[in-house]
Design a protein around this motif. Sequence first.
Motif, PDB file in Angstrom:
ATOM      1  N   ARG A 110      -1.372   2.750   2.436  1.00 38.28           N
ATOM      2  CA  ARG A 110      -0.347   3.286   1.559  1.00 38.28           C
ATOM      3  C   ARG A 110       0.859   3.705   2.353  1.00 38.28           C
ATOM      4  O   ARG A 110       0.764   3.952   3.562  1.00 38.28           O
ATOM      5  CB  ARG A 110      -0.858   4.391   0.652  1.00 38.28           C
ATOM      6  CG  ARG A 110      -1.631   5.468   1.303  1.00 38.28           C
ATOM      7  CD  ARG A 110      -2.126   6.356   0.186  1.00 38.28           C
ATOM      8  NE  ARG A 110      -3.007   7.376   0.651  1.00 38.28           N
ATOM      9  CZ  ARG A 110      -3.615   8.234  -0.152  1.00 38.28           C
ATOM     10  NH1 ARG A 110      -3.430   8.181  -1.458  1.00 38.28           N
ATOM     11  NH2 ARG A 110      -4.405   9.144   0.336  1.00 38.28           N
ATOM     12  N   ASP A 111       1.990   3.746   1.685  1.00 39.32           N
ATOM     13  CA  ASP A 111       3.243   4.072   2.350  1.00 39.32           C
ATOM     14  C   ASP A 111       3.369   5.591   2.319  1.00 39.32           C
ATOM     15  O   ASP A 111       3.598   6.169   1.254  1.00 39.32           O
ATOM     16  CB  ASP A 111       4.428   3.430   1.626  1.00 39.32           C
ATOM     17  CG  ASP A 111       4.412   1.908   1.684  1.00 39.32           C
ATOM     18  OD1 ASP A 111       3.343   1.321   1.916  1.00 39.32           O
ATOM     19  OD2 ASP A 111       5.483   1.312   1.505  1.00 39.32           O
ATOM     20  N   ALA A 112       3.178   6.225   3.465  1.00 41.70           N
ATOM     21  CA  ALA A 112       3.031   7.681   3.463  1.00 41.70           C
ATOM     22  C   ALA A 112       3.905   8.371   4.499  1.00 41.70           C
ATOM     23  O   ALA A 112       3.728   9.557   4.759  1.00 41.70           O
ATOM     24  CB  ALA A 112       1.568   8.032   3.705  1.00 41.70           C
ATOM     25  N   ASP A 113       4.860   7.654   5.111  1.00 40.16           N
ATOM     26  CA  ASP A 113       5.649   8.242   6.190  1.00 40.16           C
ATOM     27  C   ASP A 113       7.010   8.734   5.719  1.00 40.16           C
ATOM     28  O   ASP A 113       7.864   9.072   6.540  1.00 40.16           O
ATOM     29  CB  ASP A 113       5.814   7.208   7.319  1.00 40.16           C
ATOM     30  CG  ASP A 113       4.458   6.713   7.790  1.00 40.16           C
ATOM     31  OD1 ASP A 113       3.572   7.567   8.000  1.00 40.16           O
ATOM     32  OD2 ASP A 113       4.264   5.488   7.890  1.00 40.16           O
ATOM     33  N   GLU A 114       7.200   8.772   4.394  1.00 42.85           N
ATOM     34  CA  GLU A 114       8.473   9.194   3.834  1.00 42.85           C
ATOM     35  C   GLU A 114       8.367  10.647   3.387  1.00 42.85           C
ATOM     36  O   GLU A 114       7.277  11.155   3.145  1.00 42.85           O
ATOM     37  CB  GLU A 114       8.845   8.279   2.649  1.00 42.85           C
ATOM     38  CG  GLU A 114       8.981   6.803   3.037  1.00 42.85           C
ATOM     39  CD  GLU A 114       7.638   6.098   3.219  1.00 42.85           C
ATOM     40  OE1 GLU A 114       6.677   6.480   2.526  1.00 42.85           O
ATOM     41  OE2 GLU A 114       7.557   5.184   4.067  1.00 42.85           O
ATOM     42  N   ARG A 115       9.506  11.298   3.292  1.00 44.56           N
ATOM     43  CA  ARG A 115       9.526  12.735   3.035  1.00 44.56           C
ATOM     44  C   ARG A 115       9.216  13.079   1.567  1.00 44.56           C
ATOM     45  O   ARG A 115       8.513  14.036   1.291  1.00 44.56           O
ATOM     46  CB  ARG A 115      10.922  13.267   3.403  1.00 44.56           C
ATOM     47  CG  ARG A 115      11.010  14.759   3.510  1.00 44.56           C
ATOM     48  CD  ARG A 115      12.254  15.160   4.290  1.00 44.56           C
ATOM     49  NE  ARG A 115      12.064  14.961   5.727  1.00 44.56           N
ATOM     50  CZ  ARG A 115      13.040  14.941   6.624  1.00 44.56           C
ATOM     51  NH1 ARG A 115      14.298  15.090   6.240  1.00 44.56           N
ATOM     52  NH2 ARG A 115      12.769  14.787   7.891  1.00 44.56           N
TER      53      ARG A 115
END
Length: 184
Positions: A110-115
């Motif tokens: 999953r894309d989880a590195d965004e604020r």
Amino acid sequence: MRGFGAPTERYDAAIAALTEVSPFRQLYTPGGRPMSAFQSSCGDCGWYSDARGYRYESLDPLSGAPWPPMPDFFVALAREAAARAGYTDFEPDTCLLNRYVTGARMGAHRDADERDFTQPIVSVSLGAPATFLWYGAARKGSPIRIRLEPGDVLVWGRSARRGYHGVQPPEGGTRFNLTFRRAR
Ligand code: MD3
Ligand code: FE
């Protein structure tokens, strides 16, 4: 959304110009495994991965220079797609470019590195078709399979924003994917 955005040749020309500045490169997971899709970025920051972890970098580590700016028509497309899905103030600060050649894939993640996970993600598929795998909230069970064709634009928000997903190798030839995000 299908049949939306610029003609695919226009993206191809933009990808060629952007990757003259920041070439496609193979990144490694923090555990040291090479990823099979090659990647680059444009915008104010770019997604990056190596032994130090997954993160966004303000400068391209390959050159030490800023990532190339996002072309105006990229920004316009991402805003318009997000607006059509109900996100009227989406301002992407990065676009990840993925390139898949024969056999390259992306495992479930999953894309989880965004604020801010209330911000959607907009993705654009180009080139060879491929099967997208949607797992949802947990990385288990048999995924929903969706064939992604060139020109397909998807907007991922709300609960889908955090869902597990992956992509199978392209069916003949090279596939590109643009992923617009608000990272910071
Ligand atoms: C669902 N890329 O770059 S695009 C990625 O085809 C990524 O290159 C795939 O997954 C590709 O992280 C899939 C569709 C996509 C992109 C981002 C998502 C689906 C998504 C983020 C959250 C949920
Ligand atoms: Fe993803």
